[in-house]
Design an enzyme around this catalytic site. Structure first.
Site, PDB file in Angstrom:
ATOM      1  N   ASP A  93      54.494 -33.995  32.897  1.00 36.16           N
ATOM      2  CA  ASP A  93      54.039 -34.923  33.946  1.00 36.16           C
ATOM      3  C   ASP A  93      52.949 -35.854  33.416  1.00 36.16           C
ATOM      4  OD1 ASP A  93      55.767 -33.970  35.845  1.00 36.16           O
ATOM      5  OD2 ASP A  93      54.328 -32.590  36.754  1.00 36.16           O
ATOM      6  N   THR A 121      61.218 -18.080  38.061  1.00 37.76           N
ATOM      7  CA  THR A 121      61.303 -16.960  37.111  1.00 37.76           C
ATOM      8  C   THR A 121      60.498 -17.213  35.835  1.00 37.76           C
ATOM      9  OG1 THR A 121      63.201 -17.930  35.985  1.00 37.76           O
ATOM     10  CG2 THR A 121      63.677 -16.513  37.873  1.00 37.76           C
ATOM     11  N   ASP A 168      50.312 -29.934  33.548  1.00 36.92           N
ATOM     12  CA  ASP A 168      51.734 -30.063  33.181  1.00 36.92           C
ATOM     13  C   ASP A 168      51.887 -31.192  32.160  1.00 36.92           C
ATOM     14  OD1 ASP A 168      54.510 -31.062  33.237  1.00 36.92           O
ATOM     15  OD2 ASP A 168      54.766 -29.519  34.763  1.00 36.92           O
ATOM     16  N   ARG A 177      61.559 -24.860  32.351  1.00 40.77           N
ATOM     17  CA  ARG A 177      61.208 -23.542  32.878  1.00 40.77           C
ATOM     18  C   ARG A 177      61.572 -23.488  34.340  1.00 40.77           C
ATOM     19  NH1 ARG A 177      55.284 -21.314  31.726  1.00 40.77           N
ATOM     20  NH2 ARG A 177      54.739 -22.882  33.267  1.00 40.77           N
TER      21      ARG A 177
END
Ligand code: PRP
Ligand code: URA
Length: 208
Positions: A202, A107, A199, A103
């Site tokens: 991560d 945006t 995340d 991603r």
């Protein structure tokens, strides 16, 4: 799209540990794989079976076998890789494709950087794997590419889903089934699932 929430008590138990910021990388990986396996069992609940004769210590009877060749697992890199090991324990001969999408942080749109899938994928039931269904941009991009290749049967396995992403998929791909372990509250202003697990890439790969 048909959305199937698999929020049984054992699943809620494991999802809660995944959420915790205190959970180690090792435990996060193990639980992600276990949850993927549980969701896959549900996704294959009514899968077609081949019949064969099996002999127990008592007598011969009918045995039932899934045909692993009917399926392709397609993890979305990177975080989707965290669901693969669990699934391969259950279907060790299943074929795998890989799609690289990230991603764009400004945006929130997916950017494709890798795509490699088994031959004759158009005749297979493809399971897209990604722990997070947030805006659904990544899932929609993957589905679009598969449809262009002629794939008819597509399902998705995710751990955390946001209502915004579920709605978008329902509107655009009513024939894709999503199996999720948790339907969370919402997305925040950065496109992260709330409460989510942060995340996923991560946390799985220890990059932060
Ligand atoms: C995460 C996640 C999904 C995507 C979900 O990947 O693994 O692929 O975001 O968000 P969306 O539904 O809004 O598209 P990310 O782009 O962070 O890449 P990574 O797996 O390499 O960390
Ligand atoms: N991607 C993640 O890894 N986490 C989120 O909450 C949303 C997208």
């Amino acid at each position: 799209m048909s959305f199937k929430l698999i929020d049984t008590s054992p699943v809620r138990h494991k999802i809660s540990i995944l959420r915790s910021a205190a959970t180690t990388t090792k435990v996060f990986r193990e639980l992600a794989g276990e949850l993927a396996q549980i969701l896959c069992y549900e996704a294959l609940r009514d899968a077609p079976l081949k019949l064969y004769e099996v002999t127990s210590p008592i007598c011969a009877t009918t045995g039932y076998a899934l045909d692993e060749n009917d399926y392709v697992f397609l993890p979305i890199l990177r975080a989707g890789l965290g669901l693969v090991d669990g699934l391969l324990k259950f279907m060790p001969n299943a074929r795998l494709g890989h799609i690289g999408l990230y991603r764009d942080e400004a945006t929130l749109k997916p950017v494709k950087y890798y795509y490699k899938v088994p031959s004759e994928i158009e005749n297979k039931h493809v399971f897209i794997l990604d722990p997070m269904l947030a805006t659904a941009g990544s899932a929609l991009a993957a589905i679009e590419i598969l449809r262009e290749q002629g794939v008819k049967q597509i399902s998705m396995i995710c751990l955390f889903a946001a209502p915004e992403g579920v709605k978008k998929l329902e509107e655009q791909y009513p024939d894709v089934t999503v199996y999720a372990a948790s339907l969370d509250e919402r997305l925040n202003e950065n496109g992260y699932i709330v409460p989510g697990c942060g995340d996923a890439g991560d946390r799985l790969w220890g990059t932060k």
